[in-house]
Design a protein around this motif. Structure first.
Motif, PDB file in Angstrom:
ATOM      1  N   ASN A  54      26.694  30.971  24.363  1.00 41.03           N
ATOM      2  CA  ASN A  54      26.328  31.215  23.363  1.00 41.03           C
ATOM      3  C   ASN A  54      25.806  30.073  22.629  1.00 41.03           C
ATOM      4  O   ASN A  54      25.166  30.422  21.200  1.00 41.03           O
ATOM      5  CB  ASN A  54      27.053  31.998  22.363  1.00 41.03           C
ATOM      6  CG  ASN A  54      27.163  33.450  22.492  1.00 41.03           C
ATOM      7  OD1 ASN A  54      25.597  33.586  22.832  1.00 41.03           O
ATOM      8  ND2 ASN A  54      28.099  34.300  22.486  1.00 41.03           N
ATOM      9  N   ARG A  91      22.455  28.115  22.061  1.00 40.22           N
ATOM     10  CA  ARG A  91      21.093  28.177  21.645  1.00 40.22           C
ATOM     11  C   ARG A  91      20.534  27.371  21.831  1.00 40.22           C
ATOM     12  O   ARG A  91      21.131  26.479  21.582  1.00 40.22           O
ATOM     13  CB  ARG A  91      21.070  28.643  20.435  1.00 40.22           C
ATOM     14  CG  ARG A  91      19.715  29.952  20.628  1.00 40.22           C
ATOM     15  CD  ARG A  91      20.146  30.572  19.419  1.00 40.22           C
ATOM     16  NE  ARG A  91      20.618  31.599  19.262  1.00 40.22           N
ATOM     17  CZ  ARG A  91      20.142  32.962  19.714  1.00 40.22           C
ATOM     18  NH1 ARG A  91      18.735  33.020  20.438  1.00 40.22           N
ATOM     19  NH2 ARG A  91      20.857  33.919  19.833  1.00 40.22           N
ATOM     20  N   LYS A 133      22.890  36.217  25.248  1.00 35.35           N
ATOM     21  CA  LYS A 133      22.859  35.543  24.685  1.00 35.35           C
ATOM     22  C   LYS A 133      25.053  37.293  24.181  1.00 35.35           C
ATOM     23  O   LYS A 133      23.992  38.053  24.765  1.00 35.35           O
ATOM     24  CB  LYS A 133      23.202  35.300  23.778  1.00 35.35           C
ATOM     25  CG  LYS A 133      21.929  34.205  23.928  1.00 35.35           C
ATOM     26  CD  LYS A 133      22.157  33.004  24.140  1.00 35.35           C
ATOM     27  CE  LYS A 133      21.490  31.293  23.892  1.00 35.35           C
ATOM     28  NZ  LYS A 133      20.511  31.147  25.128  1.00 35.35           N
ATOM     29  N   GLU A 135      29.127  32.503  18.157  1.00 35.49           N
ATOM     30  CA  GLU A 135      28.398  31.473  18.437  1.00 35.49           C
ATOM     31  C   GLU A 135      28.307  30.307  17.446  1.00 35.49           C
ATOM     32  O   GLU A 135      27.608  29.129  18.097  1.00 35.49           O
ATOM     33  CB  GLU A 135      26.558  32.172  17.972  1.00 35.49           C
ATOM     34  CG  GLU A 135      25.632  31.249  18.997  1.00 35.49           C
ATOM     35  CD  GLU A 135      23.820  32.087  19.365  1.00 35.49           C
ATOM     36  OE1 GLU A 135      23.082  31.568  18.966  1.00 35.49           O
ATOM     37  OE2 GLU A 135      23.962  32.969  19.023  1.00 35.49           O
TER      38      GLU A 135
END
Length: 353
Positions: free
Chosen positions: A73, A75, A187, A312
């Motif tokens: 996760n 990003r 994700k 996340e």
């Protein structure tokens, strides 16, 4: 026609067929292994271990992330902003150290601009033989990660590719937009149910005790894998910055293993100390350990209801801390953190959450 001429003709026809099939799959390239596809819109629906080599080869990045699901996760857009870089997340779920090393090595050899490797250190990843890869219904495609081009014949004749191509073409036909954004690939957990005190209590109560610690959980096994999978990359890429980190598993996860057998905790903490000593020999290496941070690990709102994974926003916090905080600078400093974690685990009560 003589037997020799017939056999020669048959062999020629066979070679021609092999060449034709190879050429077709090289051009169509169902997993986008050689290039980003222009013949049809790409949809990334393959198993992550098969999809990853093409992404590692064809994306543009300076920072590579290699990790288990604890890193999936991260990003890239957030990492890029906070670390002033261009990143790619190569995390593989439930991956062993060998797989993570292959991701890092492949990225370093395919992308000459890579100057930073962010690598999660996970006890599970090292607690097996050094060459261990995940065993699943689709065997790990080691040949896709190595530098030997002749191995690619296995890719060009893979029945898995036929299945992926069919699904991709069908997705384009019906205008299915799923799995087209690379940053969103793999994700997870956005709608996962949160952890609860009731579930944790029941989970810990049902933990069974072991008479002996499994052999693969001893520090010697983990250190052997570490030395064989990590150290060679540090030796080979001394101009590359390596940032290692221990992910903030919830404290009750550590407690569960402690209740199974106290040596789980002692062997893992000993592993940490020896890893730090090994890493301290390299000027291009830094280590972060978030496992004793009670503000994170004792707050069940940070975790999904599986006793392992965080949401996340915790991945974002990890990147924030790597960007703004100093890594561990001395053994004295690290021993203090290790003792802090030991005390947290041994003294843990569910009422602390």
């Amino acid at each position: 026609m003589s037997n020799k001429r017939f056999l020669a003709a048959l062999l020629g026809a066979g070679l021609s067929l092999v060449t034709l099939v190879s050429l077709i799959f090289y051009i169509i390239d169902p997993l986008f292994y050689y290039r980003e596809q222009t013949l049809y819109r790409s949809q990334y629906i393959a198993d992550a271990r098969y999809q990853m080599p093409g992404l590692l080869r064809n994306r543009e990045y300076e920072t590579i992330i290699t990790a288990t699901s604890m890193g999936r996760n991260f990003r890239e857009s957030y990492v890029d902003e906070k670390l002033n870089t261009t990143s790619f997340n190569g995390s593989l779920p439930a991956s062993y150290a060998k797989e993570q090393a292959m991701v890092a090595q492949f990225a370093l050899q395919e992308q000459k601009k890579v100057g930073h490797v962010i690598w999660e250190l996970n006890f599970y990843s090292f607690a097996e033989e050094p060459d261990m890869v995940l065993k699943s219904s689709t065997p790990f495609p080691t040949y896709m990660y190595d530098q030997y081009k002749v191995n690619d014949i296995r890719y060009l004749f893979s029945s898995y590719n036929v299945d992926i191509l069919q699904k991709n073409l069908e997705a384009n036909k019906v205008r299915n937009e799923r799995s087209r954004d690379v940053e969103s690939l793999y994700k997870f957990g956005e709608v996962a149910p949160p952890e609860t005190i009731e579930r944790i209590t029941k989970w810990l109560e049902e933990t069974g005790e072991l008479d002996e610690l499994p052999e693969n959980e001893r520090r010697e096994v983990m250190l052997t894998s570490f030395r064989e999978n990590v150290i060679p990359l540090l030796e080979k890429h001394r101009d590359t910055t390596f940032t290692f980190f221990y992910a903030p598993y919830p404290v009750y996860n550590h407690r569960m293993f402690y209740e199974k057998h106290p040596d789980y905790l002692e062997e893992r903490l000993a592993f940490k100390k020896e890893v730090f000593q090994l890493l301290s020999k390299y000027d291009n290496v830094q280590l972060y350990d978030f496992q004793d941070d009670a503000t994170v690990t004792h707050n069940i709102k940070n975790y999904m209801g599986d006793a392992v994974h965080y949401y996340e926003f915790i991945n974002n916090q990890i990147i924030d801390r790597i960007a703004t905080e100093h890594p561990i600078r001395s053994m004295e400093e690290y021993e203090e953190k290790i003792e802090n974690l030991r005390k947290q685990v041994i003294d843990f009560q569910v009422s602390e959450l």
